[in-house]
Scaffold this active site. Structure first.
Site, PDB file in Angstrom:
ATOM      1  N   ASP A  99       0.878  -1.147  -0.015  1.00 49.00           N
ATOM      2  CA  ASP A  99      -0.085   0.044   0.114  1.00 49.00           C
ATOM      3  C   ASP A  99       0.824   1.290  -0.077  1.00 49.00           C
ATOM      4  O   ASP A  99       1.917   1.345   0.920  1.00 49.00           O
ATOM      5  CB  ASP A  99      -0.903  -0.022   1.289  1.00 49.00           C
ATOM      6  CG  ASP A  99      -2.204   0.258   0.821  1.00 49.00           C
ATOM      7  OD1 ASP A  99      -2.347   1.545   0.358  1.00 49.00           O
ATOM      8  OD2 ASP A  99      -3.304  -0.396   1.163  1.00 49.00           O
ATOM      9  N   ASP A 207      -2.900   4.695  -2.288  1.00 45.62           N
ATOM     10  CA  ASP A 207      -4.254   5.009  -1.614  1.00 45.62           C
ATOM     11  C   ASP A 207      -4.563   6.301  -2.082  1.00 45.62           C
ATOM     12  O   ASP A 207      -3.497   7.537  -2.227  1.00 45.62           O
ATOM     13  CB  ASP A 207      -3.647   5.352  -0.188  1.00 45.62           C
ATOM     14  CG  ASP A 207      -4.829   5.554   0.755  1.00 45.62           C
ATOM     15  OD1 ASP A 207      -5.708   4.599   0.877  1.00 45.62           O
ATOM     16  OD2 ASP A 207      -4.728   6.431   1.516  1.00 45.62           O
ATOM     17  N   GLU A 266      -6.359   3.963  -6.023  1.00 46.70           N
ATOM     18  CA  GLU A 266      -7.384   4.165  -5.540  1.00 46.70           C
ATOM     19  C   GLU A 266      -7.757   5.185  -5.889  1.00 46.70           C
ATOM     20  O   GLU A 266      -7.264   6.280  -5.779  1.00 46.70           O
ATOM     21  CB  GLU A 266      -7.378   3.848  -3.871  1.00 46.70           C
ATOM     22  CG  GLU A 266      -8.789   3.709  -3.374  1.00 46.70           C
ATOM     23  CD  GLU A 266      -8.959   4.288  -2.001  1.00 46.70           C
ATOM     24  OE1 GLU A 266      -9.943   3.968  -1.185  1.00 46.70           O
ATOM     25  OE2 GLU A 266      -7.998   4.903  -1.687  1.00 46.70           O
ATOM     26  N   HIS A 338     -11.177  -3.390   2.865  1.00 45.81           N
ATOM     27  CA  HIS A 338     -11.088  -2.894   4.218  1.00 45.81           C
ATOM     28  C   HIS A 338     -11.972  -1.766   4.647  1.00 45.81           C
ATOM     29  O   HIS A 338     -12.329  -1.343   5.668  1.00 45.81           O
ATOM     30  CB  HIS A 338      -9.684  -2.952   4.784  1.00 45.81           C
ATOM     31  CG  HIS A 338      -8.988  -1.589   3.989  1.00 45.81           C
ATOM     32  ND1 HIS A 338      -8.791  -1.660   2.699  1.00 45.81           N
ATOM     33  CD2 HIS A 338      -8.830  -0.365   4.568  1.00 45.81           C
ATOM     34  CE1 HIS A 338      -8.305  -0.481   2.318  1.00 45.81           C
ATOM     35  NE2 HIS A 338      -8.285   0.460   3.321  1.00 45.81           N
ATOM     36  N   ASP A 339     -12.496  -1.069   3.654  1.00 42.54           N
ATOM     37  CA  ASP A 339     -13.555   0.068   3.467  1.00 42.54           C
ATOM     38  C   ASP A 339     -15.076  -0.239   3.532  1.00 42.54           C
ATOM     39  O   ASP A 339     -15.799   0.595   3.671  1.00 42.54           O
ATOM     40  CB  ASP A 339     -13.131   1.067   2.783  1.00 42.54           C
ATOM     41  CG  ASP A 339     -11.622   1.854   3.129  1.00 42.54           C
ATOM     42  OD1 ASP A 339     -11.184   1.730   4.140  1.00 42.54           O
ATOM     43  OD2 ASP A 339     -10.967   2.365   2.245  1.00 42.54           O
TER      44      ASP A 339
END
Ligand code: ISL
Length: 560
Positions: A99, A207, A266, A338-339
């Site tokens: 990440d 991210d 993302e 994870h969101d």
């Protein structure tokens, strides 16, 4: 034409390390825990692992706030363990992507500490510092430099009394935004990326990467329903220099390298048109992006304001992305991370038809053209957390929303209901490995409660079951590896307006597949023009009746 890139038939598995497996007995997942479960990943057959952040962090946003970009956080393990993990994955033919959190740093990052220390710090300009709004006293209510709301509640600005200015943070105050206008910031990021690639990793998940370029004027946004806060997104979502920055990054990091890498950005709020610019290989920006349209369709005024999913809306949206990135560019395919709440609870039936609806959604996703992502636990049909009390939650977004909503006078039960449906913690409960204590995740009480259904829903039980979600995912991964039609074929949506049937065709040369899904718990008649083909894979133990789909039934049919 060029050979298709290696990732066109790859499947990626996302690990959220703090919730995967605890090897040290402190209740928090760690690298040692991942190493213990490498064979689980190999048996699933995935090609790539994406690790959510494990670098040193005060963990204000579970690692999405990094204070040292080149160090593994002690809570996750040692540098040696990281290298062992990388080796263990590579030995199994699995690549590792990290990440990359570079829209913002932690407020404990030394560069930010220096930046905040004085107006004349050489690092001042690495973040966004601004004076109070003209006509206001610095620090008084309403004096923020603009009206932007932060994603996690309140103003996107925090006042720093030391220098009497404000700094920008699109997320929490502990996550100050980097100023990408500053060439030193960019050079530092690229050097850090090169350092990780030299260490052996195979790429990055980036991210909120489409937020890094901001309009330096930072204008006020249109005021939302709060009557106070404005929406700054027009000034930072795919901002003025975004493509320039990504092309520079590509040049500086991947330009001179010949390895096989993967980059996935993302990109909340990205349109198909923007995604095409990001992922057109000739432009040398990113390999693929995560778009958010399909995971916003069940939201009303805000994330916690639920409205039922309309299947035709989802079909229209996915179809637009499939067609928009058909000639150039590439899609990433996901329903969970994870969101996001768990898909089987969100769009399926996590009770009676848990196996069927989990595998139905897997089928509809994995048979599209693009690179599928599996989030830990999805491969065994893990459900939402089922939390009923606020003290079970850990996520900063959820806790801030709870406090803010109560303050505004919202009914407590309604707020809890919103969290129960949409909280990010639904995806962050410990991985359920066994029916044993703490679901085999840890020997002690985990950092966040285990979902109550672990005695029935766990890896051991699922893998031994006649109808196994894991077994089904394994077949989907195998299909993608073995079939050019699945990885590269054209996508044709059928029956777009049907309220519960999801049907599409994939074609390549003279081969064709038909995918049928009954997105409901009731039997469904198959339209007569779709009663064709021989079964390649389905989520019921027998082929059934070609005129009828059973509850949540999915079929992949060869119609060549
Ligand atoms: O889940 C969300 C809040 O409703 C999203 O808006 C999310 O904040 C957005 O997708 C950005 O997510 C990424 O950056 C955040 C981090 O909290 C998320 O975990 C991460 O995936 C800030 O780094």
């Amino acid at each position: 034409p060029n050979d298709p890139a290696w990732w066109t038939n790859a499947v990626v598995y996302q690990i959220y390390p703090r919730s995967f497996a605890d090897s040290t007995g402190d209740g928090v997942g760690d690298i040692g825990g991942i190493i213990e479960h490498l064979d689980h990943l190999a048996e699933l057959g995935v090609d790539v692992v994406w690790l959510s952040p494990i670098q040193q962090s005060p963990q204000f946003d579970n690692g999405y706030d990094i204070s040292d970009y080149r160090r593994i956080d002690e809570m996750f393990g040692t540098e040696e363990q990281f290298d062992l993990l990388l080796q263990g994955l590579h030995e199994r033919g699995i690549r590792l992507i990290m990440d990359l959190v570079v829209n913002h740093t932690s407020n404990e990052y030394p560069g930010f500490q220096s930046s905040r220390s004085s107006r004349t710090s050489p690092k001042r300009d690495r973040y966004w510092w601004r004076d109070a709004r003209p006509g206001f006293e610095p620090g008084e209510p309403g004096a923020e430099p603009n009206n932007w709301r932060s994603f996690f509640g309140g103003s996107a600005w925090t006042f720093e009394p030391l220098t009497s200015q404000y700094y920008l943070h699109l997320f929490t105050p502990q996550q100050p935004d980097l100023n990408w206008e500053n060439p030193r910031v960019r050079a530092k990021v690229y050097a850090m990326m090169n350092w990780w690639l030299d260490r052996g990793v195979d790429g990055f998940r980036m991210d909120v990467i489409n937020f890094i370029s901001k309009d330096p004027a930072l204008p006020d946004g249109v005021v939302d329903s709060s009557g106070i806060w404005g929406d700054g997104s027009p000034y930072f979502v795919s901002g003025p220099r975004i493509h320039e920055f990504l092309q520079e990054m590509h040049r500086e990091v991947f330009g001179g390298r010949s390895g096989q890498y993967l980059t996935v950005g993302e990109t909340p709020g990205a349109t198909v048109e923007q995604a095409l610019l990001f992922t057109d290989a000739q432009r040398r920006e990113l390999d693929m992006v995560f778009q958010f349209e399909h995971v916003s369709l069940d939201q009303g005024a805000g994330k916690f304001d639920h409205r039922p999913l309309s299947l035709p809306d989802l079909k229209t949206s996915w179809n637009r992305w499939q067609r928009g990135l058909a000639e150039k560019g590439w899609n990433s395919l996901y329903l969970n991370n994870h969101d996001q709440p768990r898909v089987v609870s969100r769009f399926g039936d996590d009770q009676q038809y848990r196996y069927e609806s989990a595998t139905l959604w897997a089928t509809l996703l994995h048979l599209q053209r693009g690179t599928p992502y599996i989030y830990q636990g999805e491969e065994i049909g893990m459900t939402n957390a089922g939390f009923t009390s606020i003290d079970q939650y850990r996520d900063v977004e959820s806790l801030n929303y709870f406090a803010e909503a109560l303050e505004q006078g919202m009914d407590r039960e309604r707020v809890l209901e919103g969290l129960r449906r949409m909280s990010r913690d639904n995806a962050r409960t410990p991985m359920q490995w066994t029916a044993g204590e703490h679901a085999g995740f840890s020997e002690v009480e985990p950092w966040i409660p285990v979902a109550a259904n672990y005695p029935a829903v766990n890896v051991e039980t699922d893998r031994a079951a006649e109808q196994s979600v894991f077994g089904y995912y394994r077949e989907l991964v195998r299909l993608r590896h073995e079939s050019d039609l699945v990885s590269l074929g054209d996508f044709h949506l059928l029956d777009p307006g049907h309220p519960t049937l999801f049907a599409y065709k994939r074609t390549l040369g003279d081969q064709a597949l038909l995918v049928l899904g009954n997105v409901s718990g009731a039997e469904l008649g198959v339209p007569s023009d779709l009663e064709a083909g021989s079964l390649v894979l389905g989520n019921y133990p027998d082929a059934g009746d070609r005129h009828l789909l059973r509850p949540w039934e999915a079929r992949i049919l060869d119609i060549s």
